[in-house]
Design a protein around this motif. Structure first.
Motif, PDB file in Angstrom:
ATOM      1  N   ALA A 113       0.860  -1.186   0.000  1.00  0.00           N
ATOM      2  CA  ALA A 113       0.000   0.000   0.000  1.00  0.00           C
ATOM      3  C   ALA A 113       0.892   1.231   0.000  1.00  0.00           C
ATOM      4  O   ALA A 113       1.762   1.375   0.865  1.00  0.00           O
ATOM      5  CB  ALA A 113      -0.916   0.014   1.222  1.00  0.00           C
ATOM      6  N   VAL A 114       0.690   2.095  -0.980  1.00  0.00           N
ATOM      7  CA  VAL A 114       1.468   3.328  -1.110  1.00  0.00           C
ATOM      8  C   VAL A 114       0.538   4.505  -0.889  1.00  0.00           C
ATOM      9  O   VAL A 114      -0.450   4.669  -1.608  1.00  0.00           O
ATOM     10  CB  VAL A 114       2.127   3.425  -2.497  1.00  0.00           C
ATOM     11  N   ILE A 115       0.841   5.322   0.103  1.00  0.00           N
ATOM     12  CA  ILE A 115      -0.029   6.424   0.499  1.00  0.00           C
ATOM     13  C   ILE A 115       0.672   7.747   0.219  1.00  0.00           C
ATOM     14  O   ILE A 115       1.811   7.973   0.646  1.00  0.00           O
ATOM     15  CB  ILE A 115      -0.377   6.331   2.000  1.00  0.00           C
ATOM     16  N   ALA A 116      -0.011   8.625  -0.528  1.00  0.00           N
ATOM     17  CA  ALA A 116       0.431  10.013  -0.715  1.00  0.00           C
ATOM     18  C   ALA A 116       1.839  10.125  -1.278  1.00  0.00           C
ATOM     19  O   ALA A 116       2.710  10.767  -0.690  1.00  0.00           O
ATOM     20  CB  ALA A 116       0.321  10.787   0.604  1.00  0.00           C
ATOM     21  N   MET A 117       2.076   9.520  -2.428  1.00  0.00           N
ATOM     22  CA  MET A 117       3.392   9.622  -3.049  1.00  0.00           C
ATOM     23  C   MET A 117       3.414  10.762  -4.058  1.00  0.00           C
ATOM     24  O   MET A 117       2.610  10.813  -4.987  1.00  0.00           O
ATOM     25  CB  MET A 117       3.781   8.324  -3.748  1.00  0.00           C
ATOM     26  N   LYS A 118       4.358  11.667  -3.885  1.00  0.00           N
ATOM     27  CA  LYS A 118       4.548  12.776  -4.810  1.00  0.00           C
ATOM     28  C   LYS A 118       5.321  12.266  -6.022  1.00  0.00           C
ATOM     29  O   LYS A 118       6.414  11.704  -5.875  1.00  0.00           O
ATOM     30  CB  LYS A 118       5.298  13.911  -4.121  1.00  0.00           C
ATOM     31  N   VAL A 119       4.787  12.444  -7.223  1.00  0.00           N
ATOM     32  CA  VAL A 119       5.408  11.874  -8.415  1.00  0.00           C
ATOM     33  C   VAL A 119       6.013  12.935  -9.329  1.00  0.00           C
ATOM     34  O   VAL A 119       6.680  12.595 -10.311  1.00  0.00           O
ATOM     35  CB  VAL A 119       4.391  11.026  -9.214  1.00  0.00           C
ATOM     36  N   ALA A 120       5.803  14.219  -9.030  1.00  0.00           N
ATOM     37  CA  ALA A 120       6.361  15.302  -9.847  1.00  0.00           C
ATOM     38  C   ALA A 120       6.725  16.476  -8.945  1.00  0.00           C
ATOM     39  O   ALA A 120       6.012  16.779  -7.986  1.00  0.00           O
ATOM     40  CB  ALA A 120       5.359  15.745 -10.912  1.00  0.00           C
ATOM     41  N   TRP A 121       7.841  17.130  -9.250  1.00  0.00           N
ATOM     42  CA  TRP A 121       8.338  18.252  -8.461  1.00  0.00           C
ATOM     43  C   TRP A 121       8.654  19.423  -9.379  1.00  0.00           C
ATOM     44  O   TRP A 121       9.191  19.242 -10.472  1.00  0.00           O
ATOM     45  CB  TRP A 121       9.626  17.855  -7.719  1.00  0.00           C
ATOM     46  N   THR A 122       8.344  20.631  -8.917  1.00  0.00           N
ATOM     47  CA  THR A 122       8.727  21.815  -9.677  1.00  0.00           C
ATOM     48  C   THR A 122      10.189  22.147  -9.387  1.00  0.00           C
ATOM     49  O   THR A 122      10.774  21.672  -8.400  1.00  0.00           O
ATOM     50  CB  THR A 122       7.852  23.022  -9.290  1.00  0.00           C
ATOM     51  N   GLU A 123      10.794  22.976 -10.223  1.00  0.00           N
ATOM     52  CA  GLU A 123      12.178  23.387  -9.996  1.00  0.00           C
ATOM     53  C   GLU A 123      12.318  24.122  -8.670  1.00  0.00           C
ATOM     54  O   GLU A 123      13.321  23.970  -7.960  1.00  0.00           O
ATOM     55  CB  GLU A 123      12.650  24.284 -11.154  1.00  0.00           C
ATOM     56  N   GLU A 124      11.328  24.918  -8.332  1.00  0.00           N
ATOM     57  CA  GLU A 124      11.365  25.643  -7.057  1.00  0.00           C
ATOM     58  C   GLU A 124      11.338  24.670  -5.881  1.00  0.00           C
ATOM     59  O   GLU A 124      12.077  24.841  -4.902  1.00  0.00           O
ATOM     60  CB  GLU A 124      10.180  26.611  -6.968  1.00  0.00           C
ATOM     61  N   GLU A 125      10.480  23.653  -5.964  1.00  0.00           N
ATOM     62  CA  GLU A 125      10.404  22.664  -4.888  1.00  0.00           C
ATOM     63  C   GLU A 125      11.724  21.909  -4.750  1.00  0.00           C
ATOM     64  O   GLU A 125      12.195  21.671  -3.633  1.00  0.00           O
ATOM     65  CB  GLU A 125       9.274  21.684  -5.167  1.00  0.00           C
ATOM     66  N   LEU A 126      12.336  21.556  -5.863  1.00  0.00           N
ATOM     67  CA  LEU A 126      13.607  20.837  -5.821  1.00  0.00           C
ATOM     68  C   LEU A 126      14.714  21.704  -5.221  1.00  0.00           C
ATOM     69  O   LEU A 126      15.551  21.212  -4.449  1.00  0.00           O
ATOM     70  CB  LEU A 126      13.996  20.391  -7.229  1.00  0.00           C
ATOM     71  N   ALA A 127      14.716  22.993  -5.560  1.00  0.00           N
ATOM     72  CA  ALA A 127      15.734  23.897  -5.025  1.00  0.00           C
ATOM     73  C   ALA A 127      15.581  24.052  -3.515  1.00  0.00           C
ATOM     74  O   ALA A 127      16.575  24.032  -2.776  1.00  0.00           O
ATOM     75  CB  ALA A 127      15.647  25.254  -5.714  1.00  0.00           C
ATOM     76  N   ARG A 128      14.343  24.212  -3.048  1.00  0.00           N
ATOM     77  CA  ARG A 128      14.108  24.335  -1.602  1.00  0.00           C
ATOM     78  C   ARG A 128      14.531  23.066  -0.878  1.00  0.00           C
ATOM     79  O   ARG A 128      15.145  23.115   0.192  1.00  0.00           O
ATOM     80  CB  ARG A 128      12.627  24.626  -1.319  1.00  0.00           C
ATOM     81  N   ARG A 129      14.209  21.937  -1.468  1.00  0.00           N
ATOM     82  CA  ARG A 129      14.543  20.651  -0.847  1.00  0.00           C
ATOM     83  C   ARG A 129      16.050  20.476  -0.749  1.00  0.00           C
ATOM     84  O   ARG A 129      16.579  20.087   0.300  1.00  0.00           O
ATOM     85  CB  ARG A 129      13.922  19.521  -1.666  1.00  0.00           C
ATOM     86  N   SER A 130      16.752  20.772  -1.826  1.00  0.00           N
ATOM     87  CA  SER A 130      18.196  20.614  -1.843  1.00  0.00           C
ATOM     88  C   SER A 130      18.879  21.538  -0.842  1.00  0.00           C
ATOM     89  O   SER A 130      19.867  21.168  -0.192  1.00  0.00           O
ATOM     90  CB  SER A 130      18.729  20.882  -3.250  1.00  0.00           C
ATOM     91  N   ALA A 131      18.349  22.752  -0.685  1.00  0.00           N
ATOM     92  CA  ALA A 131      18.950  23.724   0.228  1.00  0.00           C
ATOM     93  C   ALA A 131      18.892  23.258   1.682  1.00  0.00           C
ATOM     94  O   ALA A 131      19.740  23.636   2.497  1.00  0.00           O
ATOM     95  CB  ALA A 131      18.254  25.074   0.081  1.00  0.00           C
TER      96      ALA A 131
END
Length: 259
Positions: A113-131
């Motif tokens: 069972a897979v719950i609430a999996m994010k399958v696409a990220w914006t460039e802004e989201e990726l930059a915030r995550r990496s920071a």
């Protein structure tokens, strides 16, 4: 010896492994376990703190395989080679569950069972995550403050959770207290579309996908398209469905067990 924190309890019935999302700990499953206990469901529960989270050790490898290898090694150590279990994973935990369920990790996954999996990220989201990976560790003078911070980040708030639950995400450090999670967990880019689709194609057991109807970061249509299975949209819930509507996740577990 494994440095992965893995707890187990319940009965001698089928085993169910619960895997939490990024930045949280295994304590998030407490409301679901309580619902299943109240319903009289006979099963053996297993709850892990993923590597770099909670009470588990830090590692260099936070790839899906790195997570899956660490969790699988702990499972084999506890249950034995080729033990059978069902897996319920939230967000990152769903990705780890998918990877474990590819048949190459020494355990047999009967259902996923897979719950609430994010399958696409914006460039802004990726930059915030990496920071986040390079942000200085925040040291708080009081343990209570650190526990409250972990509670806000992980969702361990409200009457269902105690200070002891939140303490699992805190460690003493430099004359104060900090979150025990490794900041480096966000350094690797998250898995997205093609990689997720390829991983799901390797899963041979029955799969159920679900997400909350008020989850701002999950589009159930996108999730279904990428992962190749229909998505059950759960009512009155955001991203942390297992905390907000543990009854619905308990129902999902019971369906997987054929109850």
């Amino acid at each position: 010896m494994s440095d992965l924190h893995l707890e187990s309890g319940g009965d001698d019935g089928p085993a169910v492994l619960f895997l939490h999302g990024s930045g949280a700990s295994g304590a998030v499953w407490k409301p679901v376990l309580e619902r299943l206990r109240e319903s009289g469901t006979r099963y053996r529960w297993l709850v892990a703190d993923l590597p770099g989270h909670g009470r588990s050790g830090h590692r260099e490898d936070y790839s899906p395989e790195g997570y899956a290898d660490a969790v699988s090694a702990a499972l084999v150590g506890l249950l034995g080679e080729n033990a059978s279990l069902n897996v319920v994973g939230h967000s990152l935990g769903g990705l780890v569950g998918m990877t474990i369920a590819d048949g190459t990790h020494g355990v047999t996954v009967e259902s996923l069972a897979v719950i609430a999996m994010k399958v696409a990220w914006t460039e802004e989201e990726l930059a915030r995550r990496s920071a986040l990976a390079d942000r200085p560790i925040r040291i708080l003078p009081e343990e209570k403050e650190a526990r409250e911070l972990f509670g806000r980040i992980s969702g361990l708030r409200g009457p269902a959770f105690t200070d002891e639950d939140r303490a699992g995400g805190v460690t003493a450090r430099d004359g104060g207290y900090a979150l025990s999670a490794d900041p480096g967990i966000t350094r690797a880019a998250p898995a997205t579309g093609p990689e997720l689709a390829a991983r799901m194609l390797k899963v041979t057991c029955p799969v159920e996908l679900a997400c909350g109807d008020h989850d701002p970061g999950i589009d159930p249509a996108d999730m279904a398209e990428v992962l190749g299975h229909p998505v059950t949209v759960l009512p009155d819930a955001g991203h942390n469905v297992h905390i907000e509507r543990p009854d619905l996740i308990a129902d999902l577990v019971e369906r997987a067990l054929g109850r």
